[in-house]
Design a protein around this motif. Sequence first.
Motif, PDB file in Angstrom:
ATOM      1  N   ILE A 126      48.197  39.152  49.382  1.00  0.00           N
ATOM      2  CA  ILE A 126      47.129  40.133  49.562  1.00  0.00           C
ATOM      3  C   ILE A 126      46.511  39.936  50.936  1.00  0.00           C
ATOM      4  N   ASN A 127      46.347  41.089  51.646  1.00  0.00           N
ATOM      5  CA  ASN A 127      45.727  41.087  52.978  1.00  0.00           C
ATOM      6  C   ASN A 127      46.414  40.107  53.941  1.00  0.00           C
ATOM      7  N   ASN A 139      47.331  37.244  53.620  1.00  0.00           N
ATOM      8  CA  ASN A 139      46.771  35.894  53.547  1.00  0.00           C
ATOM      9  C   ASN A 139      47.455  35.141  52.409  1.00  0.00           C
ATOM     10  N   PRO A 140      48.358  34.218  52.745  1.00  0.00           N
ATOM     11  CA  PRO A 140      49.104  33.505  51.704  1.00  0.00           C
ATOM     12  C   PRO A 140      48.220  32.601  50.850  1.00  0.00           C
ATOM     13  N   ASN A 141      46.989  32.367  51.292  1.00  0.00           N
ATOM     14  CA  ASN A 141      46.088  31.525  50.513  1.00  0.00           C
ATOM     15  C   ASN A 141      45.243  32.322  49.504  1.00  0.00           C
ATOM     16  N   TRP A 142      45.382  33.644  49.586  1.00  0.00           N
ATOM     17  CA  TRP A 142      44.608  34.477  48.653  1.00  0.00           C
ATOM     18  C   TRP A 142      45.103  34.237  47.232  1.00  0.00           C
ATOM     19  N   LYS A 143      44.157  34.126  46.293  1.00  0.00           N
ATOM     20  CA  LYS A 143      44.497  33.933  44.889  1.00  0.00           C
ATOM     21  C   LYS A 143      43.942  35.078  44.034  1.00  0.00           C
ATOM     22  N   ILE A 144      44.568  35.234  42.858  1.00  0.00           N
ATOM     23  CA  ILE A 144      44.142  36.300  41.943  1.00  0.00           C
ATOM     24  C   ILE A 144      43.470  35.663  40.736  1.00  0.00           C
ATOM     25  N   ARG A 145      42.275  36.172  40.420  1.00  0.00           N
ATOM     26  CA  ARG A 145      41.536  35.579  39.314  1.00  0.00           C
ATOM     27  C   ARG A 145      41.946  36.243  38.004  1.00  0.00           C
ATOM     28  N   ASN A 181      52.335  35.767  45.834  1.00  0.00           N
ATOM     29  CA  ASN A 181      53.749  35.544  46.139  1.00  0.00           C
ATOM     30  C   ASN A 181      54.416  34.716  45.036  1.00  0.00           C
ATOM     31  N   THR A 182      54.019  35.071  43.769  1.00  0.00           N
ATOM     32  CA  THR A 182      54.594  34.388  42.607  1.00  0.00           C
ATOM     33  C   THR A 182      55.046  35.430  41.579  1.00  0.00           C
ATOM     34  N   ARG A 183      55.928  34.993  40.718  1.00  0.00           N
ATOM     35  CA  ARG A 183      56.429  35.872  39.665  1.00  0.00           C
ATOM     36  C   ARG A 183      56.019  35.311  38.313  1.00  0.00           C
ATOM     37  N   TRP A 184      55.758  36.256  37.361  1.00  0.00           N
ATOM     38  CA  TRP A 184      55.300  35.840  36.044  1.00  0.00           C
ATOM     39  C   TRP A 184      55.932  36.723  34.972  1.00  0.00           C
ATOM     40  N   LYS A 185      56.275  36.070  33.876  1.00  0.00           N
ATOM     41  CA  LYS A 185      56.723  36.848  32.721  1.00  0.00           C
ATOM     42  C   LYS A 185      55.491  37.316  31.961  1.00  0.00           C
ATOM     43  N   TYR A 186      55.460  38.617  31.622  1.00  0.00           N
ATOM     44  CA  TYR A 186      54.322  39.095  30.824  1.00  0.00           C
ATOM     45  C   TYR A 186      54.800  39.434  29.414  1.00  0.00           C
ATOM     46  N   ILE A 205      50.010  36.969  30.836  1.00  0.00           N
ATOM     47  CA  ILE A 205      51.057  36.118  31.420  1.00  0.00           C
ATOM     48  C   ILE A 205      51.027  34.698  30.857  1.00  0.00           C
ATOM     49  N   GLY A 206      50.251  34.489  29.815  1.00  0.00           N
ATOM     50  CA  GLY A 206      50.184  33.164  29.208  1.00  0.00           C
ATOM     51  C   GLY A 206      49.445  33.257  27.889  1.00  0.00           C
ATOM     52  N   THR A 207      48.433  32.430  27.747  1.00  0.00           N
ATOM     53  CA  THR A 207      47.622  32.465  26.530  1.00  0.00           C
ATOM     54  C   THR A 207      46.668  33.648  26.581  1.00  0.00           C
ATOM     55  N   ASP A 208      45.771  33.710  25.591  1.00  0.00           N
ATOM     56  CA  ASP A 208      44.828  34.831  25.524  1.00  0.00           C
ATOM     57  C   ASP A 208      43.744  34.727  26.586  1.00  0.00           C
ATOM     58  N   THR A 209      43.798  33.672  27.377  1.00  0.00           N
ATOM     59  CA  THR A 209      42.837  33.548  28.482  1.00  0.00           C
ATOM     60  C   THR A 209      43.492  33.854  29.820  1.00  0.00           C
ATOM     61  N   GLN A 210      44.709  34.345  29.788  1.00  0.00           N
ATOM     62  CA  GLN A 210      45.453  34.542  31.028  1.00  0.00           C
ATOM     63  C   GLN A 210      45.983  35.981  31.138  1.00  0.00           C
ATOM     64  N   TRP A 211      45.088  36.857  31.571  1.00  0.00           N
ATOM     65  CA  TRP A 211      45.416  38.276  31.788  1.00  0.00           C
ATOM     66  C   TRP A 211      45.222  38.575  33.265  1.00  0.00           C
ATOM     67  N   VAL A 212      46.263  39.064  33.918  1.00  0.00           N
ATOM     68  CA  VAL A 212      46.182  39.359  35.344  1.00  0.00           C
ATOM     69  C   VAL A 212      45.989  40.867  35.527  1.00  0.00           C
ATOM     70  N   PRO A 213      45.030  41.305  36.361  1.00  0.00           N
ATOM     71  CA  PRO A 213      44.831  42.735  36.628  1.00  0.00           C
ATOM     72  C   PRO A 213      46.085  43.364  37.231  1.00  0.00           C
ATOM     73  N   ALA A 214      46.511  44.475  36.678  1.00  0.00           N
ATOM     74  CA  ALA A 214      47.747  45.125  37.124  1.00  0.00           C
ATOM     75  C   ALA A 214      47.664  45.590  38.561  1.00  0.00           C
ATOM     76  N   LYS A 215      46.449  45.884  39.045  1.00  0.00           N
ATOM     77  CA  LYS A 215      46.328  46.421  40.411  1.00  0.00           C
ATOM     78  C   LYS A 215      46.753  45.401  41.469  1.00  0.00           C
ATOM     79  N   TYR A 216      46.859  44.122  41.081  1.00  0.00           N
ATOM     80  CA  TYR A 216      47.284  43.098  42.026  1.00  0.00           C
ATOM     81  C   TYR A 216      48.760  42.728  41.857  1.00  0.00           C
TER      82      TYR A 216
END
Length: 296
Positions: A237-238, A240-246, A261-266, A280-291
């Motif tokens: 994102i932008n 910047n390889p250090n940018w992270k997604i919450r 710059n990572t891949r995840w099974k959903y 992408i994991g447990t019920d606490t691990q939902w990634v926004p689709a826009k990212y």
Amino acid sequence: MSSKEYLVDVSAYQNTSMASYHAHGATGIIVKGTEGTWYRNPSASKQIASAHHYHMWVHMYHFANFGHSVHQAKLEAQACLAEAKRLNISKKRYLWLDWEESTQNYIQGSRSVNTKAILAFMAEIKKAGYKVGLYSGAYLLKNNVDTREVVKKYGTCLWAASYPSSGVADFDVFPSMNGVAMWQFTDNWHGLNVDGNVALINLHYTDEAKGKATKKPIEKPKPKPVKKTGIVYAPVINHNPNWKIRLLDSDGHYTKYIKTNTRWKYFDFKTIRGMKCYKIGTDTQWVPAKYTKIIE
């Protein structure tokens, strides 16, 4: 009346050619098919063929011999239907019951019993899929038949005979009664020795005949099956390889971060806080689709 449509009713006493009637403006015929259970009009086939040649509508009538007998009325209805089938009368047309005084048709029963027999005949015709109507003289219809019951059951279905002295369809002397579909106004139409009738309702046309084909309902396309598993890619994102997604939990609370710059099974997706999210994991691990982008 929306239009003046003239028809002639013909029996074995009339010509087999409908040419002269057509030339004088008749658009249809009502051909005598049967009488009682014993008679079939020997000219009917030729009269019908001629009418079709001139593109005239064809209805049929039955001359009653049953008086006020319900049993006999049903037998005569079956004879009428058999002949209508033999003559190939379309079920879009009318089979008329001619119920009038004759040496074979006793009309002196009460209005109630007369009507009961008439309705029994008409019910058999209707059950077979035809339109059905009742013919007689206006005086007899008013005095010997409970036409209210007939009209109540079959709508505007009366064919009334009443002859003004002029011999033309003069509506100032029209037989005033409810439920009249057709008026027989002369027994010598244009001097052709044939009954003249004018339709007060549209006897013939269907939506198809008018070119108004029935519209089929538009079928909505079936939704494609939803794929709830796959692979998503979280791009940089932008630049910047250090940018992270919450990430979020299923209740909409923000939790930990994942690197770009990572891949995840959903395993599922749903809307959280107004955003489409992938699990992408447990019920606490939902990634926004826009990212993310779906890559598989």
